[in-house]
Design a protein around this motif. Structure first.
Motif, PDB file in Angstrom:
ATOM      1  N   LYS A   5     -29.079  34.788 -15.502  1.00 21.91           N
ATOM      2  CA  LYS A   5     -28.788  33.367 -15.725  1.00 21.91           C
ATOM      3  C   LYS A   5     -27.289  33.141 -15.909  1.00 21.91           C
ATOM      4  CE  LYS A   5     -33.183  31.982 -17.752  1.00 21.91           C
ATOM      5  NZ  LYS A   5     -33.843  31.470 -18.958  1.00 21.91           N
ATOM      6  N   THR A   6     -26.647  34.048 -16.619  1.00 21.60           N
ATOM      7  CA  THR A   6     -25.199  33.941 -16.832  1.00 21.60           C
ATOM      8  C   THR A   6     -24.457  34.058 -15.510  1.00 21.60           C
ATOM      9  OG1 THR A   6     -25.431  34.882 -19.038  1.00 21.60           O
ATOM     10  CG2 THR A   6     -23.221  34.907 -18.074  1.00 21.60           C
ATOM     11  N   PHE A   9     -24.897  30.869 -13.579  1.00 18.29           N
ATOM     12  CA  PHE A   9     -24.079  29.807 -14.171  1.00 18.29           C
ATOM     13  C   PHE A   9     -22.618  29.962 -13.756  1.00 18.29           C
ATOM     14  CE2 PHE A   9     -21.265  28.350 -17.581  1.00 18.29           C
ATOM     15  CZ  PHE A   9     -21.572  26.993 -17.565  1.00 18.29           C
ATOM     16  N   LEU A  10     -22.095  31.164 -13.836  1.00 18.26           N
ATOM     17  CA  LEU A  10     -20.699  31.405 -13.453  1.00 18.26           C
ATOM     18  C   LEU A  10     -20.468  31.117 -11.975  1.00 18.26           C
ATOM     19  CD1 LEU A  10     -19.933  34.632 -15.513  1.00 18.26           C
ATOM     20  CD2 LEU A  10     -19.139  32.297 -15.968  1.00 18.26           C
ATOM     21  N   LEU A  11     -21.405  31.483 -11.150  1.00 17.51           N
ATOM     22  CA  LEU A  11     -21.286  31.171  -9.723  1.00 17.51           C
ATOM     23  C   LEU A  11     -21.327  29.672  -9.479  1.00 17.51           C
ATOM     24  CD1 LEU A  11     -23.527  33.963  -8.149  1.00 17.51           C
ATOM     25  CD2 LEU A  11     -21.030  33.732  -7.992  1.00 17.51           C
ATOM     26  N   PHE A  12     -22.173  28.973 -10.221  1.00 15.16           N
ATOM     27  CA  PHE A  12     -22.254  27.518 -10.091  1.00 15.16           C
ATOM     28  C   PHE A  12     -20.927  26.869 -10.476  1.00 15.16           C
ATOM     29  CE2 PHE A  12     -22.949  23.449 -12.218  1.00 15.16           C
ATOM     30  CZ  PHE A  12     -23.442  22.701 -11.160  1.00 15.16           C
ATOM     31  N   VAL A  13     -20.366  27.277 -11.617  1.00 15.49           N
ATOM     32  CA  VAL A  13     -19.089  26.710 -12.072  1.00 15.49           C
ATOM     33  C   VAL A  13     -17.981  27.034 -11.079  1.00 15.49           C
ATOM     34  CG1 VAL A  13     -17.318  26.836 -13.867  1.00 15.49           C
ATOM     35  CG2 VAL A  13     -19.718  26.659 -14.499  1.00 15.49           C
TER      36      VAL A  13
END
Length: 115
Positions: A5-6, A9-13
């Motif tokens: 999940k982390t 999230f980092l890829l999304f940001v």
């Protein structure tokens, strides 16, 4: 699972093209009356670029203004290098101090002159 999940999230940001950047320094200090050297309680402090982010001095005239963060393009090339911290109190002339977003400042002293 949390690790995955982390990563997502980092890829999304990273893919969004925006990052959370620091836009003001962390500043602490005190505000005094120039004539009497008494602390000024309730003085307003804010940045010229963030007039709605206001803090007030405590009863002993001290203040602790945490840094302001904002979302910015991944390459924040439009960010100014400095801004002004403005101090106002009823019955006094306002004062301002130039500062930049990357250098914290401690024990800043503001002396306000009565109107």
């Amino acid at each position: 699972m949390r690790f995955i999940k982390t990563i997502f999230f980092l890829l999304f940001v990273a893919g969004s093209g925006c990052v959370h950047v620091r836009d003001s320094p962390h500043i602490t200090g005190v505000v005094y009356d120039m004539g009497t050297l008494q602390p000024i309680a309730g003085a307003r402090l804010y940045y010229d670029r963030h007039p709605k982010r206001v803090i007030h001095t405590f009863s002993d005239g001290t203040f602790d203004f945490p840094p302001i963060f904002k979302w910015s393009p991944a390459l924040p090339i439009d960010r100014p290098f400095h801004q002004y911290l403005i101090v106002e109190a009823q019955g006094y002339e306002s004062s301002e101090r130039r500062c930049d977003a990357w250098h914290d400042r401690t024990n800043e002293l503001f002396l306000l002159k009565r109107n």
